[in-house]
Enzyme design. Sequence first.
Site, mmCIF file in Angstrom:
data_model
loop_
_atom_site.group_PDB
_atom_site.id
_atom_site.type_symbol
_atom_site.label_atom_id
_atom_site.label_comp_id
_atom_site.label_asym_id
_atom_site.label_seq_id
_atom_site.Cartn_x
_atom_site.Cartn_y
_atom_site.Cartn_z
ATOM 1 N N ASP A 22 -41.558 61.105 -30.437
ATOM 2 C CA ASP A 22 -40.096 61.389 -30.024
ATOM 3 C C ASP A 22 -39.142 60.682 -30.890
ATOM 4 O O ASP A 22 -39.595 59.831 -31.750
ATOM 5 C CB ASP A 22 -39.849 61.029 -28.735
ATOM 6 C CG ASP A 22 -38.293 61.432 -28.225
ATOM 7 O OD1 ASP A 22 -37.908 62.515 -28.814
ATOM 8 O OD2 ASP A 22 -37.753 60.864 -27.300
ATOM 9 N N ASP A 24 -35.004 60.070 -30.618
ATOM 10 C CA ASP A 24 -34.031 59.357 -30.018
ATOM 11 C C ASP A 24 -34.445 58.448 -28.892
ATOM 12 O O ASP A 24 -35.229 58.818 -28.033
ATOM 13 C CB ASP A 24 -33.059 60.246 -29.541
ATOM 14 C CG ASP A 24 -32.311 61.253 -30.458
ATOM 15 O OD1 ASP A 24 -31.826 60.526 -31.435
ATOM 16 O OD2 ASP A 24 -32.254 62.435 -30.295
#
Length: 202
Positions: A22, A24
């Site tokens: 991922d 953020d």
Amino acid sequence: MPAHGRKDSDTLMIDPAALAFDIDGVIADTMHLFLDILRDHYDVHTVRYEEITCYHLDECLDLDEALLTEATDRILDGRYRATLAPIPGAGQVLRRIAAATGRVLMVTARPDGELIEGWMRGLLDGQHHRARIVATGSFEAKIDVLHENRIQWFVEDRLETCHLLKSSGIEPVVFRQPWNQDRHDYLEVDSWPALERQIAFP
């Protein structure tokens, strides 16, 4: 079981070629940018990082919902004066993975990856040509992308997504943040050096 999840283990090693990320809250320090936006654009100086204890900000911050939405939109479309910083150590480990495996796959629920791709180019420097960012627009859509790319491990900061990963046969690695402190039994790391120790580099 530990209070949150499994910590560093000498016996559980991650294949870097089967690992994806991922962005953020894992690679990009997006929540500190969010706090900068609150201060710079809305004169809100009362929120501390440690107070962001839930992923849905309106559930833990006593701020107007419209303000929260607008501040979040600024992150996605680049309308801010502050600088988005990387989580310490992220660039070094990602470049090492790229050099070792020939690729780095990042899958984000952002609706558009163009803005973050430019930022990632600077972070990965000479290894950027080996990176691929897929913007799915939803958390659920990450699963198909990961299966298509034969990913077995995914580093994620949202616990609800970790549950989806596990149920689909992908092993989540929780990147510890104030908003993912509920109990779980997934592998958990609190820094990029801690993650690096879990990777079986060739």
